[in-house]
Design a protein around this motif. Structure first.
Motif, mmCIF file in Angstrom:
data_model
loop_
_atom_site.group_PDB
_atom_site.id
_atom_site.type_symbol
_atom_site.label_atom_id
_atom_site.label_comp_id
_atom_site.label_asym_id
_atom_site.label_seq_id
_atom_site.Cartn_x
_atom_site.Cartn_y
_atom_site.Cartn_z
ATOM 1 N N CYS A 176 39.325 -135.112 -0.847
ATOM 2 C CA CYS A 176 37.978 -135.481 -0.388
ATOM 3 C C CYS A 176 36.931 -134.415 -0.658
ATOM 4 O O CYS A 176 35.739 -134.649 -0.487
ATOM 5 C CB CYS A 176 38.001 -135.823 1.103
ATOM 6 N N GLY A 177 37.355 -133.222 -1.051
ATOM 7 C CA GLY A 177 36.404 -132.164 -1.377
ATOM 8 C C GLY A 177 35.896 -131.374 -0.192
ATOM 9 O O GLY A 177 35.047 -130.488 -0.368
ATOM 10 N N ALA A 178 36.363 -131.648 1.005
ATOM 11 C CA ALA A 178 35.915 -130.900 2.187
ATOM 12 C C ALA A 178 36.214 -129.418 2.012
ATOM 13 O O ALA A 178 37.284 -129.038 1.542
ATOM 14 C CB ALA A 178 36.612 -131.433 3.436
ATOM 15 N N ARG A 179 35.250 -128.582 2.387
ATOM 16 C CA ARG A 179 35.390 -127.140 2.217
ATOM 17 C C ARG A 179 35.279 -126.458 3.575
ATOM 18 O O ARG A 179 34.323 -126.705 4.327
ATOM 19 C CB ARG A 179 34.320 -126.605 1.262
ATOM 20 N N THR A 180 36.255 -125.619 3.895
ATOM 21 C CA THR A 180 36.305 -124.941 5.185
ATOM 22 C C THR A 180 36.724 -123.486 4.976
ATOM 23 O O THR A 180 37.260 -123.139 3.922
ATOM 24 C CB THR A 180 37.300 -125.641 6.125
ATOM 25 N N ARG A 240 47.508 -129.321 5.630
ATOM 26 C CA ARG A 240 46.774 -130.354 4.904
ATOM 27 C C ARG A 240 45.359 -130.498 5.458
ATOM 28 O O ARG A 240 45.039 -130.024 6.551
ATOM 29 C CB ARG A 240 47.512 -131.694 5.002
ATOM 30 N N CYS A 241 44.522 -131.180 4.693
ATOM 31 C CA CYS A 241 43.134 -131.405 5.075
ATOM 32 C C CYS A 241 43.074 -132.161 6.405
ATOM 33 O O CYS A 241 43.727 -133.194 6.583
ATOM 34 C CB CYS A 241 42.425 -132.203 3.983
ATOM 35 N N LEU A 242 42.280 -131.660 7.336
ATOM 36 C CA LEU A 242 42.148 -132.296 8.639
ATOM 37 C C LEU A 242 41.290 -133.556 8.572
ATOM 38 O O LEU A 242 41.294 -134.367 9.502
ATOM 39 C CB LEU A 242 41.534 -131.310 9.635
ATOM 40 N N GLY A 278 40.509 -120.265 8.858
ATOM 41 C CA GLY A 278 40.995 -121.363 9.681
ATOM 42 C C GLY A 278 42.320 -121.901 9.179
ATOM 43 O O GLY A 278 43.236 -122.188 9.967
ATOM 44 N N ALA A 279 42.447 -122.053 7.862
ATOM 45 C CA ALA A 279 43.698 -122.547 7.284
ATOM 46 C C ALA A 279 44.819 -121.532 7.488
ATOM 47 O O ALA A 279 45.962 -121.902 7.790
ATOM 48 C CB ALA A 279 43.502 -122.840 5.794
ATOM 49 N N VAL A 280 44.503 -120.257 7.322
ATOM 50 C CA VAL A 280 45.516 -119.218 7.520
ATOM 51 C C VAL A 280 45.977 -119.195 8.973
ATOM 52 O O VAL A 280 47.170 -118.989 9.254
ATOM 53 C CB VAL A 280 44.965 -117.844 7.083
ATOM 54 N N ALA A 281 45.063 -119.431 9.889
ATOM 55 C CA ALA A 281 45.440 -119.475 11.309
ATOM 56 C C ALA A 281 46.446 -120.595 11.565
ATOM 57 O O ALA A 281 47.370 -120.448 12.382
ATOM 58 C CB ALA A 281 44.199 -119.662 12.183
ATOM 59 N N ARG A 282 46.293 -121.701 10.870
ATOM 60 C CA ARG A 282 47.244 -122.810 11.013
ATOM 61 C C ARG A 282 48.616 -122.415 10.458
ATOM 62 O O ARG A 282 49.648 -122.807 11.011
ATOM 63 C CB ARG A 282 46.706 -124.051 10.304
ATOM 64 N N VAL A 283 48.631 -121.643 9.380
ATOM 65 C CA VAL A 283 49.902 -121.152 8.840
ATOM 66 C C VAL A 283 50.557 -120.211 9.834
ATOM 67 O O VAL A 283 51.766 -120.275 10.088
ATOM 68 C CB VAL A 283 49.682 -120.449 7.476
ATOM 69 N N GLU A 284 49.757 -119.340 10.420
ATOM 70 C CA GLU A 284 50.272 -118.417 11.443
ATOM 71 C C GLU A 284 50.879 -119.177 12.620
ATOM 72 O O GLU A 284 51.840 -118.729 13.242
ATOM 73 C CB GLU A 284 49.146 -117.501 11.947
ATOM 74 N N CYS A 335 41.335 -135.821 5.681
ATOM 75 C CA CYS A 335 41.982 -136.932 4.974
ATOM 76 C C CYS A 335 43.470 -136.732 4.716
ATOM 77 O O CYS A 335 44.129 -137.633 4.196
ATOM 78 C CB CYS A 335 41.265 -137.203 3.651
ATOM 79 N N GLY A 336 44.007 -135.556 5.032
ATOM 80 C CA GLY A 336 45.422 -135.303 4.788
ATOM 81 C C GLY A 336 45.747 -134.834 3.379
ATOM 82 O O GLY A 336 46.916 -134.699 3.016
ATOM 83 N N GLY A 337 44.727 -134.577 2.581
ATOM 84 C CA GLY A 337 44.945 -134.146 1.206
ATOM 85 C C GLY A 337 45.441 -132.710 1.111
ATOM 86 O O GLY A 337 45.418 -131.952 2.083
ATOM 87 N N VAL A 338 45.879 -132.340 -0.098
ATOM 88 C CA VAL A 338 46.366 -130.980 -0.355
ATOM 89 C C VAL A 338 45.189 -130.008 -0.346
ATOM 90 O O VAL A 338 44.147 -130.254 -0.964
ATOM 91 C CB VAL A 338 47.093 -130.914 -1.714
ATOM 92 N N LEU A 339 45.351 -128.895 0.349
ATOM 93 C CA LEU A 339 44.338 -127.838 0.380
ATOM 94 C C LEU A 339 44.670 -126.765 -0.641
ATOM 95 O O LEU A 339 45.835 -126.414 -0.834
ATOM 96 C CB LEU A 339 44.274 -127.194 1.765
ATOM 97 N N LYS A 340 43.637 -126.240 -1.286
ATOM 98 C CA LYS A 340 43.779 -125.094 -2.184
ATOM 99 C C LYS A 340 42.629 -124.153 -1.928
ATOM 100 O O LYS A 340 41.613 -124.530 -1.348
ATOM 101 C CB LYS A 340 43.792 -125.530 -3.654
ATOM 102 N N SER A 341 42.785 -122.913 -2.343
ATOM 103 C CA SER A 341 41.658 -121.994 -2.245
ATOM 104 C C SER A 341 40.522 -122.516 -3.120
ATOM 105 O O SER A 341 40.755 -123.211 -4.113
ATOM 106 C CB SER A 341 42.064 -120.593 -2.684
#
Length: 239
Positions: free
Chosen positions: A121-125, A142-144, A129-135, A146-152
């Motif tokens: 979906c192209g959402a940028r955050t 995944r994207c909050l 925040g993403a690293v905190a979820r990994v922690e 649409c569930g898509g794959v996140l990348k840097s």
């Protein structure tokens, strides 16, 4: 007003603790498998590559890195009367902006690793925040939205540069009166062609790098001193 353009590569950020990738002790030299994490097809199609990438991001120095003397010198040059500064950077660390150079004056050819983008979906955050979820235990967040794959929010191998960003970089290069290459061996295109384009349009060209580049023979000046001290001295001498 004199337009000074700086093309910066990994070498300008090594004093901030961020390793380069292609140098003798670069990340990809020490760990060839690491390149897969920067390759779009591998990243998108192999969950294990993504999981490893998130672990690297979790501990990578980039998120805590601070600008060094070279970044600060560029920002200081921008504050000088009679000089207009633009930076075209191959780096994704955001340190030019962190040093005080306005966002609009930094052209990031390869994006910025301090944020993440959803590949659907192209959402940028923010990356934090993403690293905190990994922690918190998510191995491959995944994207909050649409569930898509996140990348840097960076350009991986196999992806195209943003056309608008590239067009701006070309226009700035052509308009430059002084064009300074800092911390890059000019091995990656299209950035490798920018010094020649600047020279063809009448710019004074300067290379500041610890290793030879293909442009050295054509440059007006080549500096082989450490970037952290030589670039501030060079910029201070510009009139």
């Amino acid at each position: 007003m004199t337009l000074v353009t700086i093309l910066s590569g990994a070498g300008i950020s090594t004093d901030s603790g961020i390793p380069d990738y292609r140098g003798p002790d670069g990340v990809w030299v020490r760990d060839p498998e690491a390149e897969k994490m920067s390759t779009y097809d591998h990243y998108m199609n192999d969950p294990e590559v993504r999981r490893r990438a998130w672990q690297v991001r979790r501990t990578h120095i980039l998120l805590n890195a601070v600008p060094n003397a070279a970044h600060r010198a560029v920002a200081e040059l921008d504050r000088r009367s009679g000089v207009a500064v633009r930076v075209i950077t191959q780096n994704v660390d955001g340190l030019h902006q962190a040093a005080g150079l306005p966002e609009r004056k930094v052209i990031e050819l390869h994006g910025n690793a301090r944020s993440v983008t959803c590949t659907d979906c192209g959402a940028r955050t923010p990356m934090t925040g993403a690293v905190a979820r990994v922690e918190a235990g998510e191995a491959d967040p995944r994207c909050l939205e649409c569930g898509g794959v996140l990348k840097s929010s960076t350009v991986l191998f196999g992806e195209h540069l943003n056309d608008g960003v590239l067009a701006e970089a070309v226009a700035v290069t052509r308009a430059s009166e002084v064009f300074i290459v800092v911390g890059t061996t000019l091995q990656v295109h299209p950035a490798a062609a920018f010094p020649g384009l600047a020279a063809d349009n009448g710019a004074r060209t300067i290379v500041v790098n610890d290793r030879p580049t293909p442009f050295d023979d054509r440059a007006d000046q080549v500096i082989r001193e450490p970037i952290g001290s030589s670039l501030p001295a060079l910029l201070a001498s510009l009139s």
